[in-house]
Design an enzyme around this catalytic site. Sequence first.
Site, PDB file in Angstrom:
ATOM      1  N   CYS A 406       0.917  -1.213   0.014  1.00  0.00           N
ATOM      2  CA  CYS A 406       0.050   0.024   0.107  1.00  0.00           C
ATOM      3  C   CYS A 406       0.974   1.280  -0.163  1.00  0.00           C
ATOM      4  O   CYS A 406       1.469   1.572  -1.079  1.00  0.00           O
ATOM      5  CB  CYS A 406      -1.220  -0.099   1.137  1.00  0.00           C
ATOM      6  SG  CYS A 406      -2.196   1.237   0.866  1.00  0.00           S
ATOM      7  N   HIS A 543      -3.490  -5.137  -0.002  1.00  0.00           N
ATOM      8  CA  HIS A 543      -3.057  -5.690   1.346  1.00  0.00           C
ATOM      9  C   HIS A 543      -3.356  -6.947   1.191  1.00  0.00           C
ATOM     10  O   HIS A 543      -4.118  -7.951   1.726  1.00  0.00           O
ATOM     11  CB  HIS A 543      -3.819  -5.153   2.356  1.00  0.00           C
ATOM     12  CG  HIS A 543      -3.707  -3.689   2.923  1.00  0.00           C
ATOM     13  ND1 HIS A 543      -2.677  -3.273   3.883  1.00  0.00           N
ATOM     14  CD2 HIS A 543      -4.259  -2.762   2.485  1.00  0.00           C
ATOM     15  CE1 HIS A 543      -2.773  -2.227   3.986  1.00  0.00           C
ATOM     16  NE2 HIS A 543      -3.502  -1.410   2.974  1.00  0.00           N
ATOM     17  N   GLU A 545      -1.897  -9.197   3.176  1.00  0.00           N
ATOM     18  CA  GLU A 545      -1.577  -9.724   4.373  1.00  0.00           C
ATOM     19  C   GLU A 545      -3.397 -10.099   4.952  1.00  0.00           C
ATOM     20  O   GLU A 545      -3.313 -11.139   5.825  1.00  0.00           O
ATOM     21  CB  GLU A 545      -1.229  -9.095   5.378  1.00  0.00           C
ATOM     22  CG  GLU A 545      -1.731  -7.865   5.824  1.00  0.00           C
ATOM     23  CD  GLU A 545      -1.409  -6.544   4.779  1.00  0.00           C
ATOM     24  OE1 GLU A 545      -1.849  -5.165   5.305  1.00  0.00           O
ATOM     25  OE2 GLU A 545      -1.091  -6.760   3.689  1.00  0.00           O
TER      26      GLU A 545
END
Length: 567
Positions: A406, A543, A545
Amino acid sequence: MDTKYIFVTGGVVSSLGKGIISASIGKLLQARGYNITIQKFDPYINIDPGTLNPYEHGECYVTEDGFETDLDLGHYERFTGIRTTRDNSITTGRIYKTVIDRERHGDYLGKTIQVVPHITDEIKRRMLHTEVRGERQEVRDYSQPQDYSLTSHLSPLPSNYDFVITEVGGTIGDIESAPFMEAIRQLRWELGRNAVCVHLTYVPYLKAAGELKTKPTQHSVKELQGMGIQPDILVLRTERHLDDALRMKVASFCNVDLECVVQSEDMPSIYEVPVNMQRQGLDAAILRKMGIPVGETPAMKPWHAFLDKQRRATSEVHIGLVGKYDLQDAYKSIRESLNLAGIYNNVKAKIHFVNSEEVTTGNVATQLKGMAGVVICPGFGQRGVEGKIVAAEYCRTHDIPTFGICLGMQMMVIEFARNVLGYADANSSEMSADTRHPVINLMEEQKTITNMGGTMRLGAYDCELVKGSRAYEAYTAAENSSLFTLHSSLIKERHRHRYEFNNQYKEEYESAGMKCVGINPAADLVEIVEIPEMRWYIGTQFHPEYSSTVLHPHPLFMSFVKACINS
């Protein structure tokens, strides 16, 4: 069977791990073949955690449908593999806003609006996980005009889950938790055996006396009973093993069956908690309380295989985390994604936080010394960005595996513009509104939005991968790729940002060696950049994750850690 409801509350102190216990219960019930969901109720008045400083509440987790939520939803998803939505994260602010909006809409026919029954009824409806209506909708399709109108109030639809697990944030006795406790009290009576309460408390060890003390647990249960709620199961958080005599004492004083007094000792890893809970029969106790046949104990072979891998992963790979929040929970999902990818690569990811505010051209070599790879972290605002840019330059010029996420990806783009394209004043218009070279710029659709929270590009969006790119190879090489089904190189990942790569500079970047290898097909927005000539230098606007789970580690983290091992 009728939907069953499990309420998880906490006592004595906060931060005992209610989220881990809730996720573990969900995992154990899943292993028995049940369809589950888990939701978090937070007592604070913010609408969501989106505007909260990470120092206040840890990371802000984002669901696929674009809602900013509590970090515990990350635990729920990583443990169980379920995909949560805005309905899984509720705050006091959302409850009151819904009720007030309905009152303004005339839905209550001029009645006096009170905490009981109106607020508690709204809490109960959401605890039952019925369809949510009557909220102003946050529209995420920026190709269409924005509409924040109030949806019409419809009758709630029943839940289609076997079990709904509800975690209530905070600690018993907190003033702000009282309406939630009243809602649970009412539901316990209304649902009968279809509801149980699991109460997590703390049993401290007094070193001077050499004793474990149960009095805080007794007081916590008494407080809960004073609210009209008798816990069915107690989970005792402890740093020392509790013998049967102590468990019997707790059971006797708290009116709980001995088999329903479970201890949660410190474990080498949070991922061992479900196995520890199963070993003590937590899931079996829940089923018995609800009158459900217990049956055989599930083998949970994939989970045990993961734990075996974790125990065997002893060699270390050192990874630097360049960010501005010196708090583990601020980058919780990134840390866990690195840990999981390390385990599946048969190593232990040793993560070192590097404060980007302290990184300069004079000390960057020292700050990143010994790092096999570097993650340039996401974030918002001016603070610490120049240090991230310096770190990106050092990693690029020294060919260190680098993963920008990001804002981290945006800093990689800015650094490349300054030091390769020759635009010395290149910047993001977020940081410098008057820069002559806004290589990162605000989306046109965002320029008229002034409210904070829920106004970004949020949730899952499509991304078309360039075949042959390193990012494409990472996704297609993933052994556990069921979450990232490739249809004509199309993936779907979650976002949380306002600013984008400025396509006016795209051709210059590609000519100079930074390739745009992931594009949103609907809006032509750049999602992934990489430098193919380097060992591993990739930035993602999304993102990744948020999509990494215990049994399905994210392909990009897997590829990144592998590159770190080979560096």
